[in-house]
Design a protein around this motif. Structure first.
Motif, PDB file in Angstrom:
ATOM      1  N   VAL A  98       0.831  -1.198   0.000  1.00 58.55           N
ATOM      2  CA  VAL A  98       0.000   0.000   0.000  1.00 58.55           C
ATOM      3  C   VAL A  98       0.870   1.255   0.000  1.00 58.55           C
ATOM      4  O   VAL A  98       0.591   2.227  -0.724  1.00 58.55           O
ATOM      5  N   ALA A  99       1.950   1.256   0.792  1.00 58.97           N
ATOM      6  CA  ALA A  99       2.835   2.420   0.836  1.00 58.97           C
ATOM      7  C   ALA A  99       3.489   2.672  -0.512  1.00 58.97           C
ATOM      8  O   ALA A  99       3.614   3.820  -0.951  1.00 58.97           O
ATOM      9  N   ASP A 100       3.923   1.606  -1.184  1.00 58.24           N
ATOM     10  CA  ASP A 100       4.546   1.771  -2.505  1.00 58.24           C
ATOM     11  C   ASP A 100       3.537   2.281  -3.526  1.00 58.24           C
ATOM     12  O   ASP A 100       3.847   3.156  -4.345  1.00 58.24           O
ATOM     13  N   ALA A 101       2.321   1.727  -3.482  1.00 59.49           N
ATOM     14  CA  ALA A 101       1.290   2.187  -4.415  1.00 59.49           C
ATOM     15  C   ALA A 101       0.919   3.633  -4.140  1.00 59.49           C
ATOM     16  O   ALA A 101       0.712   4.431  -5.067  1.00 59.49           O
ATOM     17  N   ALA A 102       0.853   4.002  -2.856  1.00 63.70           N
ATOM     18  CA  ALA A 102       0.543   5.389  -2.506  1.00 63.70           C
ATOM     19  C   ALA A 102       1.618   6.331  -3.022  1.00 63.70           C
ATOM     20  O   ALA A 102       1.315   7.405  -3.564  1.00 63.70           O
ATOM     21  N   ARG A 103       2.874   5.938  -2.882  1.00 60.11           N
ATOM     22  CA  ARG A 103       3.968   6.787  -3.348  1.00 60.11           C
ATOM     23  C   ARG A 103       3.905   6.976  -4.858  1.00 60.11           C
ATOM     24  O   ARG A 103       4.197   8.046  -5.380  1.00 60.11           O
ATOM     25  N   ALA A 104       3.515   5.911  -5.576  1.00 55.17           N
ATOM     26  CA  ALA A 104       3.372   6.019  -7.028  1.00 55.17           C
ATOM     27  C   ALA A 104       2.298   7.032  -7.404  1.00 55.17           C
ATOM     28  O   ALA A 104       2.335   7.605  -8.507  1.00 55.17           O
ATOM     29  N   HIS A 105       1.359   7.274  -6.485  1.00 56.06           N
ATOM     30  CA  HIS A 105       0.307   8.267  -6.711  1.00 56.06           C
ATOM     31  C   HIS A 105       0.609   9.593  -6.010  1.00 56.06           C
ATOM     32  O   HIS A 105      -0.285  10.436  -5.871  1.00 56.06           O
ATOM     33  N   GLY A 106       1.844   9.752  -5.563  1.00 57.97           N
ATOM     34  CA  GLY A 106       2.254  11.037  -5.008  1.00 57.97           C
ATOM     35  C   GLY A 106       1.860  11.262  -3.568  1.00 57.97           C
ATOM     36  O   GLY A 106       1.711  12.408  -3.140  1.00 57.97           O
ATOM     37  N   VAL A 107       1.696  10.186  -2.783  1.00 51.59           N
ATOM     38  CA  VAL A 107       1.372  10.323  -1.366  1.00 51.59           C
ATOM     39  C   VAL A 107       2.376   9.505  -0.560  1.00 51.59           C
ATOM     40  O   VAL A 107       2.571   8.308  -0.824  1.00 51.59           O
ATOM     41  N   ALA A 108       3.017  10.137   0.419  1.00 47.27           N
ATOM     42  CA  ALA A 108       3.962   9.443   1.285  1.00 47.27           C
ATOM     43  C   ALA A 108       3.283   9.074   2.594  1.00 47.27           C
ATOM     44  O   ALA A 108       2.659   9.925   3.238  1.00 47.27           O
ATOM     45  N   VAL A 109       3.370   7.795   2.980  1.00 46.15           N
ATOM     46  CA  VAL A 109       2.854   7.311   4.256  1.00 46.15           C
ATOM     47  C   VAL A 109       3.946   6.467   4.912  1.00 46.15           C
ATOM     48  O   VAL A 109       4.912   6.065   4.266  1.00 46.15           O
ATOM     49  N   ASP A 110       3.785   6.185   6.196  1.00 44.00           N
ATOM     50  CA  ASP A 110       4.757   5.377   6.931  1.00 44.00           C
ATOM     51  C   ASP A 110       4.239   3.961   7.120  1.00 44.00           C
ATOM     52  O   ASP A 110       3.117   3.755   7.610  1.00 44.00           O
ATOM     53  N   GLY A 134      -5.214  13.649  -0.577  1.00 46.26           N
ATOM     54  CA  GLY A 134      -4.385  12.513  -0.207  1.00 46.26           C
ATOM     55  C   GLY A 134      -5.211  11.275   0.073  1.00 46.26           C
ATOM     56  O   GLY A 134      -4.851  10.169  -0.340  1.00 46.26           O
ATOM     57  N   ALA A 135      -6.330  11.434   0.780  1.00 49.72           N
ATOM     58  CA  ALA A 135      -7.208  10.299   1.053  1.00 49.72           C
ATOM     59  C   ALA A 135      -7.777   9.724  -0.241  1.00 49.72           C
ATOM     60  O   ALA A 135      -7.893   8.499  -0.398  1.00 49.72           O
ATOM     61  N   ARG A 136      -8.132  10.611  -1.191  1.00 52.47           N
ATOM     62  CA  ARG A 136      -8.648  10.125  -2.485  1.00 52.47           C
ATOM     63  C   ARG A 136      -7.592   9.312  -3.217  1.00 52.47           C
ATOM     64  O   ARG A 136      -7.869   8.236  -3.762  1.00 52.47           O
ATOM     65  N   ARG A 137      -6.355   9.818  -3.214  1.00 48.93           N
ATOM     66  CA  ARG A 137      -5.278   9.086  -3.891  1.00 48.93           C
ATOM     67  C   ARG A 137      -4.997   7.754  -3.209  1.00 48.93           C
ATOM     68  O   ARG A 137      -4.667   6.760  -3.874  1.00 48.93           O
ATOM     69  N   LEU A 138      -5.116   7.727  -1.884  1.00 48.48           N
ATOM     70  CA  LEU A 138      -4.908   6.465  -1.178  1.00 48.48           C
ATOM     71  C   LEU A 138      -5.952   5.433  -1.587  1.00 48.48           C
ATOM     72  O   LEU A 138      -5.642   4.239  -1.717  1.00 48.48           O
ATOM     73  N   SER A 139      -7.178   5.879  -1.796  1.00 48.01           N
ATOM     74  CA  SER A 139      -8.227   4.963  -2.241  1.00 48.01           C
ATOM     75  C   SER A 139      -7.872   4.348  -3.585  1.00 48.01           C
ATOM     76  O   SER A 139      -8.009   3.127  -3.806  1.00 48.01           O
TER      77      SER A 139
END
Length: 467
Positions: free
Chosen positions: A411-423, A454-459
């Motif tokens: 999930v973190a890698d996919a989020a980063r590909a969409h421009g969102v950094a999470v831990d 950011g929440a939309r991109r995470l989805s």
């Protein structure tokens, strides 16, 4: 995203661009770079200056910026540093604690443990530093224990019977944590920690050659019964914990457990390091007294910092301790760094002594409360199967439990590909296999709109990670 991280991202992009050009080729103009990478003129200027200092480009006033000639001849190839693998064997440092690389322009940060620049008291910090610099003794050597007025400020914040003589001013919290671990526990020894816990504490313990051992926690914080078992089984002489707005879960140690935990440590003949990093990050509710305020005999060592509520670069913190350990800590300051830079100490005194500091803390409390609620609501709409154990009453983070089939790394890698950094949640556990979790910082984004986006991109990222 902060100006610094944006500039670093642009430098990385420009290095890739330079590799595709030949020496002497003209680098695109500032206007072209602004349009291509969607950054400001100041960011472009900083990036070009960085590359010029490295010798990667040459600037010619009136003509532009050009790719510099690359070194040739013997020794110009990549250096062979493979020998270092042998020399460094056995002294690993936990790379999991390192911050992730900055996102490119347009990215949204929900990672890390600092405030976005818009939440920092930038004007008050600048004014405090200017006033401090005008003091005639601003650049004199500071006492190893710290300036007396600053020590008194930290003592008042702790409350109880704490006095200025119990305070040692430090260069922020992380370095102080490393010093504490090395001062108290011999290499190879155990240190007990809540599970999950702060990755920086795990890294500092491992770098000191210590063995972090987990003690389970629940909704009310660390469990005193299991803590007593852990002391008995391991012979540990140190517990590291965060009783107030625990990182990453946001838990607050329950009132009935606070004295219990200290008594368990005291009975084991052990120190309790109380990391009180989030005392000024409450969301409007009353914040419990520090454990050190009611400590009778030096069991509790209190660690606090001004960095989190002010700025990452205000590296000012304090350790509060009593008894022989204070002499050891003072001696270690001579080994590590002698003293904390006086101008920063003077600036900290100026900052927290004026009315602007109280106004900042009130505004920050309201902003953090609003941001936590906004991100929680956005996640409930966009990723309704993500679960939170609690809504935090303080701190900077939401602790998320992912549903079965979702893995934090994917999930973190996919989020980063969409421009969102999470831990990734797996970074926060001392030993045992972790559940699948994420930590989201609601204070690192620019505003509420960025949190919603950011929440939309995470989805979208979760949908791709699961496909």
């Amino acid at each position: 995203m902060s100006d610094g991280s944006t500039s670093e991202a642009l430098v990385a992009n420009l290095r890739t661009l330079l590799a595709e050009l030949a020496p002497g080729d003209r680098v695109p103009s500032s206007r072209e770079l602004i349009n291509r990478y969607r950054v400001g003129p100041a960011t472009v200027s900083r990036a070009i200056a960085t590359l010029a200092a490295e010798g990667a480009v040459v600037t010619r006033p009136g003509s532009g910026t050009f790719v510099a000639a690359r070194p040739t001849g013997p020794g110009s190839g990549a250096p062979d540093t493979s020998w270092q693998a042998v020399a460094l064997a056995g002294r690993d440092v936990d790379a999991a604690a390192e911050p992730s690389a900055p996102l490119p322009g347009g990215g949204i940060s929900m990672a890390g443990g600092y405030l976005h620049a818009s939440l920092q008291p930038v004007r008050a910090l600048g004014a405090a530093l200017a006033r401090a610099a005008r003091r005639p003794d601003a650049w004199h050597r500071a006492p190893v224990e710290g300036l007396a007025p600053l020590r008194a400020i930290f003592a008042r914040q702790a409350g109880g019977a704490v006095s200025a003589e119990d305070v040692l001013v430090t260069g922020g919290g992380q370095g102080a944590l490393s010093m504490l671990f090395r001062a108290i526990v011999a290499p190879g020894g155990p240190v007990l920690m809540e599970s999950p816990t702060y990755p920086g504490a795990l890294a500092a313990a491992r770098a000191a050659g210590l063995r972090p051992l987990p003690v389970p926690m629940d909704e009310a914080g660390i469990r005193p019964d299991l803590l007593a078992d852990a002391f008995a089984m391991t012979g540990a002489r140190l517990l590291y914990c965060q009783p107030t707005f625990h990182n990453p879960t946001g838990a607050v140690l329950a009132p009935e457990r606070r004295e219990q935990v200290v008594e368990v440590a005291r009975a084991a003949g052990a120190f309790l390091v109380e990391d009180d990093f989030a005392r000024f990050l409450g969301h409007g509710q009353a914040v419990p007294r520090p454990l050190v305020a009611d400590d009778r005999d030096g069991t509790v060592i209190h660690l606090t910092s001004l960095t989190k509520p002010a700025s990452p670069s205000l590296r000012i913190g304090a350790v509060i301790a009593r008894g022989p350990v204070t002499r050891r800590l003072r001696a270690m300051r001579y080994v590590d760094d002698f003293f904390t830079a006086r101008p920063l100490q003077e600036a900290a005194i100026e900052l927290v002594s004026g009315p602007a500091w109280d106004r900042h803390l009130r505004a920050l409390s309201a902003s953090l409360r609003e941001r936590a609620a906004a991100l929680a609501d956005a996640l409930a709409r966009q990723v309704p199967d993500w679960r939170r154990t609690r809504h935090p009453a303080g701190g900077l983070h939401l602790w998320i439990h992912l549903p079965p089939g979702q893995h934090d790394a994917a999930v973190a890698d996919a989020a980063r590909a969409h421009g969102v950094a999470v831990d990734r949640g797996s970074r926060f556990f001392p030993a045992e296999p972790p559940p699948t979790c994420l930590r989201l910082n609601f204070a690192a984004a620019a505003d509420l709109a960025e949190l919603a986006e950011g929440a939309r991109r995470l989805s979208v990222a979760v949908g791709e990670a699961m496909s």
